[in-house]
Write an enzyme that holds these catalytic residues in place. Structure first.
Site, short mmCIF file in Angstrom:
data_model
loop_
_atom_site.label_atom_id
_atom_site.label_comp_id
_atom_site.label_asym_id
_atom_site.label_seq_id
_atom_site.Cartn_x
_atom_site.Cartn_y
_atom_site.Cartn_z
N TYR A 136 -47.99 -84.67 -58.47
CA TYR A 136 -48.70 -84.63 -59.84
C TYR A 136 -49.98 -84.70 -59.70
O TYR A 136 -50.87 -84.92 -60.78
CB TYR A 136 -47.86 -85.37 -60.73
CG TYR A 136 -46.47 -85.21 -61.01
CD1 TYR A 136 -45.94 -84.33 -61.99
CD2 TYR A 136 -45.40 -85.85 -60.32
CE1 TYR A 136 -44.72 -83.96 -62.26
CE2 TYR A 136 -44.04 -85.61 -60.48
CZ TYR A 136 -43.85 -84.34 -61.40
OH TYR A 136 -42.39 -84.37 -61.61
N ASP A 181 -40.73 -96.02 -53.59
CA ASP A 181 -40.18 -95.22 -54.67
C ASP A 181 -41.30 -95.13 -55.65
O ASP A 181 -41.77 -96.09 -56.22
CB ASP A 181 -38.95 -95.60 -55.33
CG ASP A 181 -38.12 -94.38 -55.91
OD1 ASP A 181 -37.85 -93.59 -55.41
OD2 ASP A 181 -37.80 -94.45 -57.17
O1 LIG Z 1 -37.90 -90.33 -51.51
P1 LIG Z 1 -38.92 -89.96 -50.39
O2 LIG Z 1 -38.26 -89.41 -49.48
O3 LIG Z 1 -39.94 -90.75 -50.14
O4 LIG Z 1 -39.75 -88.72 -51.05
P2 LIG Z 1 -39.83 -88.00 -52.59
O5 LIG Z 1 -40.83 -87.06 -52.86
O6 LIG Z 1 -38.39 -87.73 -53.11
O7 LIG Z 1 -40.20 -89.53 -53.40
P3 LIG Z 1 -39.66 -90.26 -54.63
O8 LIG Z 1 -38.31 -90.03 -54.76
O9 LIG Z 1 -40.36 -91.52 -54.85
O10 LIG Z 1 -40.31 -89.43 -55.89
C1 LIG Z 1 -41.61 -89.53 -56.27
C2 LIG Z 1 -42.35 -88.33 -56.48
O11 LIG Z 1 -43.32 -88.74 -57.71
C3 LIG Z 1 -44.64 -88.11 -57.69
N1 LIG Z 1 -45.37 -88.98 -57.00
C4 LIG Z 1 -45.53 -90.35 -56.37
N2 LIG Z 1 -46.58 -90.71 -56.07
C5 LIG Z 1 -47.41 -89.65 -56.15
C6 LIG Z 1 -48.78 -89.67 -55.97
O12 LIG Z 1 -49.38 -90.49 -55.34
N3 LIG Z 1 -49.45 -88.74 -56.48
C7 LIG Z 1 -48.54 -87.45 -56.84
N4 LIG Z 1 -47.54 -87.31 -57.14
C8 LIG Z 1 -46.68 -88.70 -56.79
C9 LIG Z 1 -44.13 -86.85 -56.44
O13 LIG Z 1 -43.98 -85.80 -57.16
C10 LIG Z 1 -42.89 -87.41 -55.91
O14 LIG Z 1 -42.27 -86.49 -55.30
MG LIG Z 2 -37.00 -89.18 -53.16
#
Ligand SMILES: O=P(O)(O)OP(=O)(O)OP(=O)(O)OC[C@H]1O[C@@H](n2cnc3c(O)ncnc32)[C@H](O)[C@@H]1O
Ligand SMILES: [Mg+2]
Length: 197
Positions: free
Chosen positions: A157, A71
């Site tokens: 991002y 997350d």
């Molecule tokens: O929950 P899962 O299924 O893993 O997929 P998700 O995209 O919903 O993942 P998150 O709930 O952890 O939300 C994280 C968000 O933060 C941002 N993010 C996280 N890591 C990043 C990275 O390495 N580079 C750019 N944006 C990132 C990106 O917009 C992700 O959608």
């Molecule tokens: Mg998610």
């Protein structure tokens, strides 16, 4: 855990999955949770750690295998840490471009020195659905938010995240370099220490 054991990655985000697979491929037989279920658990926690545990437990439940969840998100200082755990749904469920547009708009009057931010990653590994002792590792990557998007690599991002030590955005880094510097890379390095792999 021993090497080349099966491990389920509890993510539906293709960008994340690619990065995690690269970091773990030599050590585990990696599967995606999508092979077992298309249902995404609601991320009801108030912290990255809580949401990571919740996703890992769900993936372990549907697969019957050990599961690793990530997350993560972007915390902008002047926005008191927003979008934070809501990074994926900052502009509703409208996707990365809409999230980035909203962030640029929120910061439109904020000067360069006050645009500091961090990418944060919490990894949670559970051996089974009801594991009472998940392994938790966190990573933080310092940067700042650009005034416009730069670069096409990565996801989320990345085009807005300025990496001062490389003088480029995170989306202008090669995938290999991002995988050495990022919040996810730092959390994964700690996890590998914990697992002694
Ligand atoms: O929950 P899962 O299924 O893993 O997929 P998700 O995209 O919903 O993942 P998150 O709930 O952890 O939300 C994280 C968000 O933060 C941002 N993010 C996280 N890591 C990043 C990275 O390495 N580079 C750019 N944006 C990132 C990106 O917009 C992700 O959608
Ligand atoms: Mg998610």
């Amino acid at each position: 855990m021993t090497n080349h054991q099966k491990l389920v990655l509890a993510s539906h985000n293709q960008g994340k999955l690619k990065e995690l697979q690269k970091m773990l491929g030599d050590h585990f037989e990696v599967h995606s949770v999508a092979e077992f279920s298309s249902i995404e658990p609601e991320e009801t926690g108030l912290s990255f750690v809580e949401n990571a545990i919740l996703k890992a437990r769900h993936a372990a439940k549907v697969s019957g295998l050990p599961a690793l969840a990530d997350d993560s998100g972007l915390a902008v200082d002047i926005l008191q840490g927003a979008p934070g755990i809501y990074s994926a749904r900052y502009a509703g469920n409208a996707g990365d471009q809409a999230n980035n547009a909203k962030l640029l708009n929120e910061l439109k009057d904020i000067p360069e020195q006050q645009r500091t931010a961090q990418f944060i990653c919490a990894l949670a590994l559970v051996r089974h659905e009801n594991d009472p002792m998940p392994i938790i590792c966190e990573g933080i990557w310092q940067g700042s938010i650009l005034f416009e998007a730069r670069g096409t690599n990565g996801f989320g991002y990345d085009p807005l995240f300025w990496v001062a030590e490389q003088q480029c955005s995170s989306a202008e880094l090669s995938p290999e370099l991002k995988n050495q510097l990022s919040h996810r890379a730092k959390a994964m390095a700690l996890l590998k220490q914990r697992l002694t792999i």
